[in-house]
Design a protein around this motif. Structure first.
Motif, PDB file in Angstrom:
ATOM      1  N   GLN A   1     -42.655 -20.925   0.098  1.00 39.04           N
ATOM      2  CA  GLN A   1     -41.424 -21.081   0.868  1.00 39.04           C
ATOM      3  C   GLN A   1     -41.211 -22.532   1.271  1.00 39.04           C
ATOM      4  N   SER A   2     -42.286 -23.252   1.588  1.00 40.51           N
ATOM      5  CA  SER A   2     -42.156 -24.655   1.974  1.00 40.51           C
ATOM      6  C   SER A   2     -41.634 -25.498   0.818  1.00 40.51           C
ATOM      7  N   VAL A   3     -42.046 -25.157  -0.409  1.00 38.25           N
ATOM      8  CA  VAL A   3     -41.533 -25.870  -1.588  1.00 38.25           C
ATOM      9  C   VAL A   3     -40.044 -25.594  -1.761  1.00 38.25           C
ATOM     10  N   VAL A   4     -39.654 -24.339  -1.588  1.00 40.90           N
ATOM     11  CA  VAL A   4     -38.240 -23.972  -1.693  1.00 40.90           C
ATOM     12  C   VAL A   4     -37.420 -24.701  -0.636  1.00 40.90           C
ATOM     13  N   ASN A   5     -37.940 -24.771   0.584  1.00 43.12           N
ATOM     14  CA  ASN A   5     -37.222 -25.455   1.665  1.00 43.12           C
ATOM     15  C   ASN A   5     -37.030 -26.933   1.348  1.00 43.12           C
ATOM     16  N   ASN A   6     -38.068 -27.551   0.773  1.00 46.63           N
ATOM     17  CA  ASN A   6     -37.958 -28.967   0.422  1.00 46.63           C
ATOM     18  C   ASN A   6     -36.912 -29.179  -0.665  1.00 46.63           C
TER      19      ASN A   6
ATOM     20  N   PRO B   1     -22.725 -47.983 -14.201  1.00 49.27           N
ATOM     21  CA  PRO B   1     -22.427 -48.654 -12.924  1.00 49.27           C
ATOM     22  C   PRO B   1     -21.376 -47.877 -12.125  1.00 49.27           C
ATOM     23  N   GLY B   2     -21.458 -47.980 -10.810  1.00 48.66           N
ATOM     24  CA  GLY B   2     -20.470 -47.345  -9.951  1.00 48.66           C
ATOM     25  C   GLY B   2     -20.512 -45.835  -9.998  1.00 48.66           C
ATOM     26  N   ALA B   3     -21.703 -45.262 -10.240  1.00 49.72           N
ATOM     27  CA  ALA B   3     -21.836 -43.809 -10.319  1.00 49.72           C
ATOM     28  C   ALA B   3     -23.212 -43.416  -9.794  1.00 49.72           C
ATOM     29  N   LEU B   4     -23.374 -42.153  -9.460  1.00 46.86           N
ATOM     30  CA  LEU B   4     -24.650 -41.625  -8.975  1.00 46.86           C
ATOM     31  C   LEU B   4     -24.977 -40.322  -9.692  1.00 46.86           C
ATOM     32  N   GLU B   5     -26.239 -40.155  -9.992  1.00 47.37           N
ATOM     33  CA  GLU B   5     -26.714 -38.887 -10.517  1.00 47.37           C
ATOM     34  C   GLU B   5     -27.077 -37.980  -9.351  1.00 47.37           C
ATOM     35  N   GLY B   6     -26.578 -36.777  -9.368  1.00 48.44           N
ATOM     36  CA  GLY B   6     -26.869 -35.848  -8.296  1.00 48.44           C
ATOM     37  C   GLY B   6     -28.218 -35.181  -8.471  1.00 48.44           C
ATOM     38  N   SER B   7     -28.606 -34.407  -7.487  1.00 46.68           N
ATOM     39  CA  SER B   7     -29.846 -33.641  -7.547  1.00 46.68           C
ATOM     40  C   SER B   7     -29.724 -32.553  -8.609  1.00 46.68           C
ATOM     41  N   ASN B   8     -30.842 -32.217  -9.265  1.00 43.23           N
ATOM     42  CA  ASN B   8     -30.804 -31.124 -10.240  1.00 43.23           C
ATOM     43  C   ASN B   8     -31.120 -29.781  -9.596  1.00 43.23           C
ATOM     44  N   VAL B   9     -31.165 -29.747  -8.261  1.00 47.49           N
ATOM     45  CA  VAL B   9     -31.368 -28.504  -7.516  1.00 47.49           C
ATOM     46  C   VAL B   9     -30.004 -27.986  -7.071  1.00 47.49           C
ATOM     47  N   THR B  10     -29.731 -26.728  -7.357  1.00 46.45           N
ATOM     48  CA  THR B  10     -28.484 -26.117  -6.900  1.00 46.45           C
ATOM     49  C   THR B  10     -28.769 -25.268  -5.666  1.00 46.45           C
ATOM     50  N   ALA B  11     -27.841 -25.287  -4.742  1.00 46.65           N
ATOM     51  CA  ALA B  11     -28.026 -24.547  -3.497  1.00 46.65           C
ATOM     52  C   ALA B  11     -28.145 -23.049  -3.755  1.00 46.65           C
ATOM     53  N   THR B  12     -27.416 -22.541  -4.743  1.00 44.08           N
ATOM     54  CA  THR B  12     -27.455 -21.101  -5.031  1.00 44.08           C
ATOM     55  C   THR B  12     -28.842 -20.675  -5.491  1.00 44.08           C
ATOM     56  N   ASP B  13     -29.413 -21.406  -6.450  1.00 44.15           N
ATOM     57  CA  ASP B  13     -30.741 -21.050  -6.955  1.00 44.15           C
ATOM     58  C   ASP B  13     -31.802 -21.173  -5.858  1.00 44.15           C
TER      59      ASP B  13
END
Length: 255
Positions: free
Chosen positions: A19-24, A206-218
Motif C-alpha cells: 500500500q505504501s508503494v501505491v500511495n507513493n 524544448p518548451g514541453a514536459l513529460e508527464g508521469s506514467n502513473v495514472t490516477a485511475t490505475d
C-alpha cells in the motif's frame, strides 16, 4: 498459538508495504517525468526445525520501475524540456556528489545562476554543473544546447553556453535511489558506478514536459485492491481467534 495467525499477520504486513508503494505512485501522478514503482507479492515457504516447509508466507518485493514513457505536453516555458525516447536520461549531480539520472525536465535557475532539476545541479556534456548569467533569457535547443541572451546583447552574437548531458544507459541497468534519482547498477565489487559518457545523438523537446506514467485511475484501483486484501487477512485472524475461543470453551466443558 495457531500458525494461521502468523501466516495472516505476515500477509497483512506485506500488504501494508504494498500500500505504501501505491500511495507513493499516486502522490506522484502530477510529477514531471516520474516513473512508477513496480510491486509484486511472492510466496515464500517457511521451513521448520527439520528444514521441512511448514507453511507459506507472502512477501512484497519491488522488482524495479515502470519505464513506459509519459505523455508530452507543451508548456511554452523556456526552461522546460521533455526528453525524446524512453531510454534518454538527463544527468544531474546527486546530493552525495555523484552522477545520477532523471527524466524530470522542469528546470530552474537558483539565485546563484545554477541550473537545477528539483534542486540537483544539472550537468553539462563535460560533466560540470551549468551556471547561467542572471537576468538573461535562457533558451534550450533540441540538441540540449543552452544559450543566454543578456540584456542589451545582440541576438546574432549569442553563442551556446553549454550543452545538457543526455545519456542512454539502458533502462535495465538503472536502479532508483531513495532520493528518487536513478543510478547505474555498480559492477561487481564496486560501490559506485562510473559516469556514463554523453550521447550526442539524443534529442529533447524544448518548451514541453513529460508527464508521469502513473495514472490516477490505475493507482486508485491498486489501492482499493490492497485495502480489500488487508481486510481479508484481518478476517482470517478474527476467524482464527474465534476458533481458538470455541476450542477453549469445549476443553473447559470436558475438564
Amino acid at each position: 498459538m495457531d500458525r494461521i495467525l502468523y501466516t495472516a499477520g505476515g500477509g497483512a504486513s506485506q500488504t501494508m508495504a504494498q500500500q505504501s508503494v501505491v500511495n507513493n505512485n499516486l502522490a506522484n501522478v502530477s510529477t514531471p517525468g516520474f516513473r512508477g514503482e513496480l510491486m509484486a507479492l511472492r510466496a515464500v515457504p517457511v521451513e521448520g526445525e527439520a528444514r521441512l516447509p511448514t507453511r507459506v508466507a507472502s512477501m512484497m518485493t519491488t522488482p524495479g520501475a515502470d519505464f513506459t514513457p509519459g505523455n508530452i505536453n507543451t508548456t511554452g516555458r523556456s526552461l522546460d524540456v521533455a526528453l525524446q525516447g524512453g531510454d534518454t536520461w538527463l544527468a544531474v549531480q546527486s546530493p552525495d556528489g555523484g552522477e545520477a539520472y532523471t527524466r524530470r525536465g522542469d528546470l530552474q535557475v537558483d539565485s546563484t545562476g545554477l541550473l537545477t532539476s528539483l534542486g540537483n545541479p544539472v550537468l553539462s556534456d563535460n560533466g560540470q554543473a551549468i551556471v547561467v548569467p542572471l537576468g538573461g533569457d535562457v533558451t534550450i535547443a533540441a540538441d540540449g544546447s543552452i544559450s543566454v541572451l543578456e540584456p542589451g546583447q545582440n541576438p546574432d552574437a549569442v553563442a551556446p553556453l553549454a550543452r545538457l548531458k543526455m545519456v542512454a544507459p539502458g533502462n535495465d541497468n538503472l536502479v532508483r535511489g531513495e532520493d528518487g534519482l536513478f543510478r547505474m547498477t555498480p559492477a561487481q565489487g564496486q560501490d559506485i558506478a562510473a559516469p556514463i559518457p554523453a550521447d550526442d545523438t539524443r534529442r529533447l523537446v524544448p518548451g514541453a514536459l513529460e508527464g508521469s506514467n502513473v495514472t490516477a485511475t490505475d493507482a486508485m484501483i491498486s489501492m482499493i485492491d490492497s485495502a480489500r486484501r488487508y481486510d481479508m487477512h484481518m478476517k482470517v485472524i478474527e476467524s482464527a481467534d474465534e476458533n481458538e475461543q470455541r476450542a477453549n470453551s469445549l476443553l473447559s466443558l470436558t475438564s
